[in-house]
Design a protein around this motif. Structure first.
Motif, PDB file in Angstrom:
ATOM      1  N   ILE A  60      -6.880   4.836   2.985  1.00 53.46           N
ATOM      2  CA  ILE A  60      -6.904   6.312   2.960  1.00 53.46           C
ATOM      3  C   ILE A  60      -6.037   6.786   1.797  1.00 53.46           C
ATOM      4  N   ASP A  61      -6.464   7.805   1.101  1.00 55.11           N
ATOM      5  CA  ASP A  61      -5.612   8.455   0.095  1.00 55.11           C
ATOM      6  C   ASP A  61      -6.107   9.886  -0.121  1.00 55.11           C
ATOM      7  N   ARG A  62      -5.183  10.771  -0.479  1.00 56.05           N
ATOM      8  CA  ARG A  62      -5.566  12.151  -0.806  1.00 56.05           C
ATOM      9  C   ARG A  62      -6.206  12.217  -2.172  1.00 56.05           C
ATOM     10  N   PHE A 102       2.400   3.090   5.838  1.00 56.80           N
ATOM     11  CA  PHE A 102       2.669   4.257   4.987  1.00 56.80           C
ATOM     12  C   PHE A 102       3.602   3.816   3.865  1.00 56.80           C
ATOM     13  N   ASP A 103       3.253   4.172   2.644  1.00 63.99           N
ATOM     14  CA  ASP A 103       4.109   3.898   1.484  1.00 63.99           C
ATOM     15  C   ASP A 103       4.169   5.245   0.745  1.00 63.99           C
ATOM     16  N   PHE A 104       5.169   6.067   1.122  1.00 66.10           N
ATOM     17  CA  PHE A 104       5.145   7.491   0.774  1.00 66.10           C
ATOM     18  C   PHE A 104       5.306   7.782  -0.722  1.00 66.10           C
ATOM     19  N   HIS A 109       0.709   5.443 -11.083  1.00 63.67           N
ATOM     20  CA  HIS A 109      -0.529   5.864 -11.746  1.00 63.67           C
ATOM     21  C   HIS A 109      -0.572   7.399 -11.861  1.00 63.67           C
ATOM     22  N   GLN A 110      -0.209   8.081 -10.764  1.00 63.79           N
ATOM     23  CA  GLN A 110      -0.196   9.551 -10.793  1.00 63.79           C
ATOM     24  C   GLN A 110       0.886  10.036 -11.769  1.00 63.79           C
ATOM     25  N   LEU A 111       2.052   9.403 -11.714  1.00 65.42           N
ATOM     26  CA  LEU A 111       3.151   9.808 -12.609  1.00 65.42           C
ATOM     27  C   LEU A 111       2.819   9.595 -14.076  1.00 65.42           C
ATOM     28  N   ARG A 296      11.386  -1.593 -10.906  1.00 61.37           N
ATOM     29  CA  ARG A 296      12.434  -0.576 -10.773  1.00 61.37           C
ATOM     30  C   ARG A 296      12.115   0.454  -9.690  1.00 61.37           C
ATOM     31  N   ARG A 297      10.833   0.708  -9.532  1.00 54.21           N
ATOM     32  CA  ARG A 297      10.434   1.714  -8.562  1.00 54.21           C
ATOM     33  C   ARG A 297      10.867   1.358  -7.133  1.00 54.21           C
ATOM     34  N   SER A 298      11.098   0.045  -6.904  1.00 53.55           N
ATOM     35  CA  SER A 298      11.428  -0.379  -5.542  1.00 53.55           C
ATOM     36  C   SER A 298      12.880  -0.088  -5.170  1.00 53.55           C
TER      37      SER A 298
HETATM   38  C1  LIG Z   1       3.458   5.027  -3.497  1.00 50.83           C
HETATM   39  S1  LIG Z   1       1.753   5.224  -3.623  1.00 50.83           S
HETATM   40  C2  LIG Z   1       1.097   3.880  -2.678  1.00 50.83           C
HETATM   41  C3  LIG Z   1       1.017   2.586  -3.430  1.00 50.83           C
HETATM   42  C4  LIG Z   1       0.280   1.501  -2.681  1.00 50.83           C
HETATM   43  N1  LIG Z   1       0.917   1.132  -1.440  1.00 50.83           N
HETATM   44  C5  LIG Z   1       0.129   0.285  -3.580  1.00 50.83           C
HETATM   45  O1  LIG Z   1       0.677  -0.767  -3.227  1.00 50.83           O
HETATM   46  O2  LIG Z   1      -0.547   0.391  -4.602  1.00 50.83           O
HETATM   47  C6  LIG Z   1       1.448   6.572  -2.574  1.00 50.83           C
HETATM   48  C7  LIG Z   1       0.011   6.987  -2.478  1.00 50.83           C
HETATM   49  O3  LIG Z   1      -0.112   7.746  -1.279  1.00 50.83           O
HETATM   50  C8  LIG Z   1      -0.901   8.872  -1.513  1.00 50.83           C
HETATM   51  N2  LIG Z   1      -0.447   9.896  -0.552  1.00 50.83           N
HETATM   52  C9  LIG Z   1       0.752  10.511  -0.521  1.00 50.83           C
HETATM   53  N3  LIG Z   1       0.795  11.383   0.502  1.00 50.83           N
HETATM   54  C10 LIG Z   1      -0.402  11.291   1.137  1.00 50.83           C
HETATM   55  C11 LIG Z   1      -0.955  11.939   2.272  1.00 50.83           C
HETATM   56  N4  LIG Z   1      -0.269  12.877   2.959  1.00 50.83           N
HETATM   57  N5  LIG Z   1      -2.206  11.600   2.653  1.00 50.83           N
HETATM   58  C12 LIG Z   1      -2.900  10.640   1.977  1.00 50.83           C
HETATM   59  N6  LIG Z   1      -2.437  10.020   0.875  1.00 50.83           N
HETATM   60  C13 LIG Z   1      -1.193  10.329   0.465  1.00 50.83           C
HETATM   61  C14 LIG Z   1      -0.685   9.242  -2.947  1.00 50.83           C
HETATM   62  O4  LIG Z   1      -1.793   9.951  -3.451  1.00 50.83           O
HETATM   63  C15 LIG Z   1      -0.490   7.877  -3.603  1.00 50.83           C
HETATM   64  O5  LIG Z   1      -1.699   7.386  -4.109  1.00 50.83           O
END
Ligand SMILES: C[S@@+](CC[C@H](N)C(=O)[O-])C[C@H]1O[C@@H](n2cnc3c(N)ncnc32)[C@H](O)[C@@H]1O
Length: 311
Positions: A60-62, A102-104, A109-111, A296-298
């Motif tokens: 799932i992703d937005r 969840f990995d908030f 990529h977005q950045l 570094r992000r970790s």
């Molecule tokens: C830190 S990245 C995840 C990286 C992923 N775990 C990986 O290993 O490649 C966070 C992702 O969560 C998505 N995201 C953040 N908040 C969200 C939400 N409320 N619902 C769905 N997706 C969400 C963002 O668009 C982004 O793509």
């Protein structure tokens, strides 16, 4: 050196705490795993490597751009906000999930895309929407919100000590048309000492991004729904990158793990409370020095996990 907690050379493809996530899910295999923040698919890829056909992943992703990665991996890809987790899962899966991950926050990529407007390093539009479900943009907050509202989010969501000063400078500089102009206005508003300690715009950009995407409300809703959704003994794993995210996870898990609160001298329980969760991480898991060196992000990551107890 810049203190941006999200940027790394290839953080997008290098999932944070992936070995720990994989190990935490071992006891619930085989099963359906909901990767609620699919991003670059790093965690999903690692789970597929480890568990192969035993794991069925729903990503799932937005952000529609992130889901291209899920489709490329042949996974079920679902566009949406995890604040709607129950509906999204019900429409795509016919069994209770074994786990939700969840990995908030934002992905690298977005950045790294200036046109998304997340980065204070680059010049881009004032956007900051993670996906098309956000109706607000950074432009509206920066150029239209009343100064007290702006100061409040900068203080609450950015934990910025100079929030009032920054909000005042933004309002005086209107109209602000780009991320680089916003970044300059914030830097100029900062006391000299702050200009030397990390990027002066980091906290304000974080605050605006959280407000644009209603990130904290989504986390609260997503966690509640994940707990209801997973099967008995199913697991929820959450990785946070700053204290506002982690506080929500910590409190929700602690609340779920609280059973009967009656005084011990009560012969029978009168409160009717029973624990819905068992904490799997009494102390949060943090990345090793070795992981921080390669990604570094970790370095600000905090992982908490819980298991749903039998009803
Ligand atoms: C830190 S990245 C995840 C990286 C992923 N775990 C990986 O290993 O490649 C966070 C992702 O969560 C998505 N995201 C953040 N908040 C969200 C939400 N409320 N619902 C769905 N997706 C969400 C963002 O668009 C982004 O793509």
């Amino acid at each position: 050196m810049d203190q941006d907690p999200y940027r790394s050379e290839d953080g997008y493809h290098r999932p944070v705490l992936a070995e720990e996530v994989t190990r935490l899910l071992a006891p619930v295999m085989p099963g359906v795993v909901i990767d609620a923040t699919f991003g670059g698919g790093g965690h999903s890829r690692r789970l597929l490597e480890e568990y192969g056909a035993d794991v069925r992943i729903v990503g799932i992703d937005r952000d529609p751009a992130a889901l291209e990665n899920a489709t490329a991996l042949g996974l079920t890809a679902v566009l949406g906000n995890f604040a709607e987790l129950e509906n999204l899962v019900a429409a795509n899966v016919d069994e209770a999930p074994a786990a939700v991950i969840f990995d908030f926050g934002v992905s690298s990529h977005q950045l790294d895309r200036p046109e998304r407007g997340f980065s204070y390093h680059d010049d881009g539009p004032l956007d900051m929407r993670m996906g098309p479900d956000s109706t607000l943009t950074a432009d509206v907050i920066v150029n239209e919100w009343p100064e007290p509202d702006l100061a409040r989010i900068i203080r609450e969501f950015g934990e910025e000590p100079s929030a009032r000063r920054v909000a005042g400078a933004i309002v005086r500089a209107r109209p602000i048309e780009s991320t680089s102009r916003l970044s300059t206005v914030i830097a100029q508003a900062m006391p000299a000492a702050r200009r030397r300690a990390g990027h002066p715009a980091r906290r304000t950009f974080q605050a605006i991004r959280i407000a644009v995407n209603s990130e904290l409300d989504s986390i609260r809703d997503g966690l509640d729904q994940a707990i209801r959704l997973v099967r008995e003994r199913g697991r929820i794993v959450a990785i946070s990158y700053h204290s506002l995210e982690d506080r929500i996870v910590k409190r929700r898990f602690a609340d779920g793990a609280t059973g009967c609160t009656c005084p011990p001298q009560m012969p029978v329980c009168g409160c009717g409370r029973s624990a819905e969760l068992r904490l799997l991480t009494r102390k949060p898991i943090r990345p090793s020095q070795q992981e921080i060196e390669v990604n570094r992000r970790s370095r600000s990551a905090v992982l908490r996990a819980a298991e749903k107890v039998a009803a």
